[in-house]
Scaffold this active site. Sequence first.
Site, mmCIF file in Angstrom:
data_model
loop_
_atom_site.group_PDB
_atom_site.id
_atom_site.type_symbol
_atom_site.label_atom_id
_atom_site.label_comp_id
_atom_site.label_asym_id
_atom_site.label_seq_id
_atom_site.Cartn_x
_atom_site.Cartn_y
_atom_site.Cartn_z
ATOM 1 N N GLY A 1 0.836 -1.210 0.000
ATOM 2 C CA GLY A 1 0.000 0.000 0.000
ATOM 3 C C GLY A 1 0.860 1.245 0.000
ATOM 4 O O GLY A 1 0.506 2.282 0.556
ATOM 5 N N ALA A 2 2.006 1.130 -0.683
ATOM 6 C CA ALA A 2 3.026 2.188 -0.619
ATOM 7 C C ALA A 2 2.540 3.522 -1.170
ATOM 8 O O ALA A 2 3.043 4.575 -0.782
ATOM 9 C CB ALA A 2 4.267 1.730 -1.368
ATOM 10 N N GLN B 1 -2.162 6.782 1.701
ATOM 11 C CA GLN B 1 -1.924 7.880 2.658
ATOM 12 C C GLN B 1 -0.869 7.543 3.704
ATOM 13 O O GLN B 1 0.015 8.335 3.980
ATOM 14 C CB GLN B 1 -3.165 8.108 3.498
ATOM 15 C CG GLN B 1 -4.405 8.603 2.938
ATOM 16 C CD GLN B 1 -5.201 9.042 4.161
ATOM 17 O OE1 GLN B 1 -5.061 10.186 4.574
ATOM 18 N NE2 GLN B 1 -5.961 8.134 4.741
ATOM 19 N N ASN C 1 -10.890 -7.416 2.820
ATOM 20 C CA ASN C 1 -9.451 -7.406 3.090
ATOM 21 C C ASN C 1 -8.845 -8.787 3.281
ATOM 22 O O ASN C 1 -7.650 -8.973 3.065
ATOM 23 C CB ASN C 1 -9.157 -6.524 4.295
ATOM 24 C CG ASN C 1 -9.215 -5.068 3.887
ATOM 25 O OD1 ASN C 1 -8.670 -4.704 2.860
ATOM 26 N ND2 ASN C 1 -9.906 -4.248 4.650
ATOM 27 N N ASP D 1 -3.180 3.209 19.257
ATOM 28 C CA ASP D 1 -4.101 3.290 20.392
ATOM 29 C C ASP D 1 -3.323 3.593 21.679
ATOM 30 O O ASP D 1 -3.752 4.391 22.514
ATOM 31 C CB ASP D 1 -4.860 1.967 20.526
ATOM 32 C CG ASP D 1 -5.433 1.526 19.191
ATOM 33 O OD1 ASP D 1 -6.312 2.222 18.678
ATOM 34 O OD2 ASP D 1 -4.962 0.520 18.639
ATOM 35 N N HIS E 1 -7.799 -3.970 17.794
ATOM 36 C CA HIS E 1 -7.704 -2.576 17.324
ATOM 37 C C HIS E 1 -9.074 -2.204 16.755
ATOM 38 O O HIS E 1 -9.307 -2.235 15.552
ATOM 39 C CB HIS E 1 -6.617 -2.424 16.263
ATOM 40 C CG HIS E 1 -6.662 -1.058 15.627
ATOM 41 N ND1 HIS E 1 -6.386 0.097 16.320
ATOM 42 C CD2 HIS E 1 -6.998 -0.658 14.376
ATOM 43 C CE1 HIS E 1 -6.536 1.139 15.527
ATOM 44 N NE2 HIS E 1 -6.922 0.708 14.343
HETATM 45 P P1 NAD Z 1 -5.219 4.283 1.401
HETATM 46 O O1 NAD Z 1 -6.476 3.862 0.708
HETATM 47 O O2 NAD Z 1 -4.764 5.690 1.307
HETATM 48 O O3 NAD Z 1 -4.046 3.378 0.871
HETATM 49 C C1 NAD Z 1 -4.160 1.999 0.756
HETATM 50 C C2 NAD Z 1 -3.247 1.596 -0.361
HETATM 51 O O4 NAD Z 1 -3.217 0.166 -0.396
HETATM 52 C C3 NAD Z 1 -3.737 2.059 -1.741
HETATM 53 O O5 NAD Z 1 -2.701 2.750 -2.403
HETATM 54 C C4 NAD Z 1 -4.084 0.752 -2.461
HETATM 55 O O6 NAD Z 1 -3.822 0.808 -3.856
HETATM 56 C C5 NAD Z 1 -3.171 -0.219 -1.741
HETATM 57 N N1 NAD Z 1 -3.572 -1.616 -1.848
HETATM 58 C C6 NAD Z 1 -4.831 -2.136 -1.868
HETATM 59 N N2 NAD Z 1 -4.774 -3.457 -2.025
HETATM 60 C C7 NAD Z 1 -3.463 -3.797 -2.072
HETATM 61 C C8 NAD Z 1 -2.776 -5.010 -2.228
HETATM 62 N N3 NAD Z 1 -3.434 -6.171 -2.365
HETATM 63 N N4 NAD Z 1 -1.424 -4.983 -2.228
HETATM 64 C C9 NAD Z 1 -0.753 -3.841 -2.117
HETATM 65 N N5 NAD Z 1 -1.355 -2.638 -1.983
HETATM 66 C C10 NAD Z 1 -2.699 -2.618 -1.957
HETATM 67 O O7 NAD Z 1 -5.352 3.799 2.921
HETATM 68 P P2 NAD Z 1 -4.492 4.274 4.173
HETATM 69 O O8 NAD Z 1 -5.125 5.462 4.761
HETATM 70 O O9 NAD Z 1 -3.050 4.299 3.801
HETATM 71 O O10 NAD Z 1 -4.793 3.076 5.199
HETATM 72 C C11 NAD Z 1 -4.310 1.788 4.972
HETATM 73 C C12 NAD Z 1 -4.911 0.814 5.984
HETATM 74 O O11 NAD Z 1 -4.460 1.114 7.293
HETATM 75 C C13 NAD Z 1 -6.437 0.837 6.075
HETATM 76 O O12 NAD Z 1 -6.890 -0.487 6.213
HETATM 77 C C14 NAD Z 1 -6.710 1.596 7.351
HETATM 78 O O13 NAD Z 1 -7.963 1.275 7.906
HETATM 79 C C15 NAD Z 1 -5.579 1.070 8.203
HETATM 80 N N6 NAD Z 1 -5.257 1.829 9.416
HETATM 81 C C16 NAD Z 1 -4.869 1.117 10.501
HETATM 82 C C17 NAD Z 1 -4.529 1.758 11.677
HETATM 83 C C18 NAD Z 1 -4.087 0.993 12.888
HETATM 84 O O14 NAD Z 1 -3.889 1.633 13.930
HETATM 85 N N7 NAD Z 1 -3.909 -0.308 12.880
HETATM 86 C C19 NAD Z 1 -4.588 3.164 11.723
HETATM 87 C C20 NAD Z 1 -4.970 3.861 10.586
HETATM 88 C C21 NAD Z 1 -5.305 3.190 9.425
HETATM 89 C C1 LMR Z 2 -7.562 4.362 13.300
HETATM 90 O O1 LMR Z 2 -7.514 3.821 14.413
HETATM 91 O O2 LMR Z 2 -7.305 5.562 13.110
HETATM 92 C C2 LMR Z 2 -7.979 3.538 12.096
HETATM 93 O O3 LMR Z 2 -7.786 2.179 12.367
HETATM 94 C C3 LMR Z 2 -9.397 3.853 11.758
HETATM 95 C C4 LMR Z 2 -9.858 3.048 10.590
HETATM 96 O O4 LMR Z 2 -10.818 2.294 10.744
HETATM 97 O O5 LMR Z 2 -9.257 3.166 9.491
#
Ligand code: NAD
Ligand code: LMR
Length: 329
Positions: free
Chosen positions: A12-13, A16, A106, A160, A188
């Site tokens: 997902g490079a 965001q 996912n 968190d 989470h």
């Molecule tokens: P985003 O949509 O900006 O970026 C995700 C990227 O992943 C996209 O560029 C997409 O093309 C790519 N992608 C999708 N499927 C893929 C695959 N099979 N292989 C490689 N790349 C792939 O999303 P983001 O804001 O960067 O968030 C990414 C993830 O992180 C989300 O699931 C979000 O909910 C999660 N997140 C987790 C936490 C945490 O605390 N654990 C916090 C914030 C966000």
């Molecule tokens: C967060 O904790 O900010 C994210 O995991 C929220 C989300 O569901 O993408």
Amino acid sequence: MTRTPVNVTVTGAAGQIGYALLFRIASGHLLGADVPVRLRLLEIPQAVKAAEGTAMELDDCAFPLLSGIDIFDDATKAFEGTNVALLVGARPRTKGMERGDLLEANGGIFKPQGEAINAGAADDVKVLVVGNPANTNALIAQSHAPDVPAERFTAMTRLDHNRALAQLSKKAGVSVADIRKMTIWGNHSATQYPDVFHAEIGGKNAAETVNDQAWLENDFIPTVAKRGAAIIEARGASSAASAASAAIDHVHTWVNGTADGDWTSMAVVSDGSYGVPEGLISSFPVTTKDGKWEIVQGLEIDDFSRARIDASVNELAEERDAVRKLGLI
Ligand code: NAD
Ligand code: LMR
């Protein structure tokens, strides 16, 4: 002596979080100021061009520690020889969507990635899953990597943990640096349990120092647990820079160790500690040393904490059952 670069794969490079994460990895914040890194970026084909743009910017930073960047749209290639795998790519939750809705969408991503890690990652591979639902995605990936020790698969609750530190520091009027032994238990998700009963402020018990049960129940716990949704509501997109920062913290602590007298929160495979069913990837208080983590043992859990830990762990068990039904584990 010139060190061999560490291979770091980021999925997902072009997203965001990826954009906030890659520059910090390349500037030495993930592994240390003397550790060269080679980035291996994985994206879906439609986003490879955007990843190439980010790679151009990384080049333009002239980071001395960045020894190369490779971009892939094939998981098997992206995880070849990887030492640290940051599984970020997933579909982010959007307004009004619950995390449970994301399981199926996912789950399909993390099975082939687990298989690819199993097939080609370095023997010392460490995996952090950030993409949601992070704990269960980590479980899916781990269950498709039978040759990799299960303890190498972790999921991120450090965001968190950091949110809990920030809220407590504001309430107590102290610096986050004065707080130790914060714990996030469970998933989470909004069921997570941020626990201040074992935390310390300046060496004294945090719950006793704050001495405000109403704040704890009605403010602190829900604010931390629902912070992800609050950020989405405010920004119109899920947290990115703070999530990237927490991912850096998670891996840095795993590799370089927790400070004496402190611990961190990581979602790791349960060995049955604290009544969490064996095999679930659940957040615990952990110490780390020499690249290995251990669950902190012997904490007393009162009825208030027990009920909250159980609620979050039950949700994890339900997610596990759901992905099992879908044939994902
Ligand atoms: P985003 O949509 O900006 O970026 C995700 C990227 O992943 C996209 O560029 C997409 O093309 C790519 N992608 C999708 N499927 C893929 C695959 N099979 N292989 C490689 N790349 C792939 O999303 P983001 O804001 O960067 O968030 C990414 C993830 O992180 C989300 O699931 C979000 O909910 C999660 N997140 C987790 C936490 C945490 O605390 N654990 C916090 C914030 C966000
Ligand atoms: C967060 O904790 O900010 C994210 O995991 C929220 C989300 O569901 O993408």
